[in-house]
Design a protein around this motif. Sequence first.
Motif, PDB file in Angstrom:
ATOM      1  N   GLN A  71       0.826  -1.209   0.000  1.00 61.44           N
ATOM      2  CA  GLN A  71       0.000   0.000   0.000  1.00 61.44           C
ATOM      3  C   GLN A  71       0.857   1.254   0.000  1.00 61.44           C
ATOM      4  OE1 GLN A  71      -2.463  -1.728   3.396  1.00 61.44           O
ATOM      5  NE2 GLN A  71      -3.939  -0.321   2.492  1.00 61.44           N
ATOM      6  N   LYS A 111       0.895   4.145  -2.927  1.00 61.79           N
ATOM      7  CA  LYS A 111       0.711   5.560  -2.607  1.00 61.79           C
ATOM      8  C   LYS A 111       1.902   6.387  -3.077  1.00 61.79           C
ATOM      9  CE  LYS A 111       1.760   6.957   1.437  1.00 61.79           C
ATOM     10  NZ  LYS A 111       1.828   7.163   2.899  1.00 61.79           N
ATOM     11  N   GLU A 144      -5.625   4.149  -3.667  1.00 59.39           N
ATOM     12  CA  GLU A 144      -4.515   3.352  -3.132  1.00 59.39           C
ATOM     13  C   GLU A 144      -4.854   1.866  -3.163  1.00 59.39           C
ATOM     14  OE1 GLU A 144      -3.211   2.595   1.312  1.00 59.39           O
ATOM     15  OE2 GLU A 144      -2.542   4.594   0.675  1.00 59.39           O
TER      16      GLU A 144
END
Length: 223
Positions: free
Chosen positions: A103, A107, A123
């Motif tokens: 993640q 991002k 995301e």
Amino acid sequence: MLLKIGKFLAKTILWFIAISLSLVLVLKFVPVTYTATMLLDENGVARDWEPLSNIDRNLVTAVIAAEDGKFCLHDGFDREAIEKAIASNARGGRIRGGSTISQQTAKNVFLWQGGGYVRKGFEAWFTFLIEKIWGKRRIMEVYLNVAETGIGTYGAEAGSQRYFKHSAARLTKSEASRMAAALPLPKERSVVNPGGFTRRYGNTIAARMGVVRRDGLDACVYD
């Protein structure tokens, strides 16, 4: 009117899917040289892309120990950590660790810093894509090249040169654990001669590194 709006939304979604898929496919093979975070950094940018083969395994082990112990086990989302974060938010508290390395990579590469449900939604989409298209090794390679490692400093190589005056290809266990300890707040935590919390956290990470190696929690990066 509603039909036109529906068609417009459908086309927008299809274009977004096509563009995002194309980006992820290209970046599976092409180095990520700049991100939105870098472009917006007022301190300038020191970076030096290195393939994972040129980054010491100690750092891979350290960031897994510090940031995402289930990196090799999950599909991009640590549901237990997410549930804990939700519970903490409901109590008005705040915990770190809800986001996985996957993640964070999604991002850092494709989006912007800061919170918000809209960004979190994007995301999740990009996390799903990189898990399916890049795989764990490429995710780790990109993460270690784009993560902020200091003021105006990005990636393992630039961070290693800044703090230890040598290549990231030969990081000691102590050096790697200190870099990993500073990752959440690289502008505030000292890597060289850390004190207080950062020093203690670095020691904790160094101890966890043995568990990561013993249990093969970094094996997916090297399969």
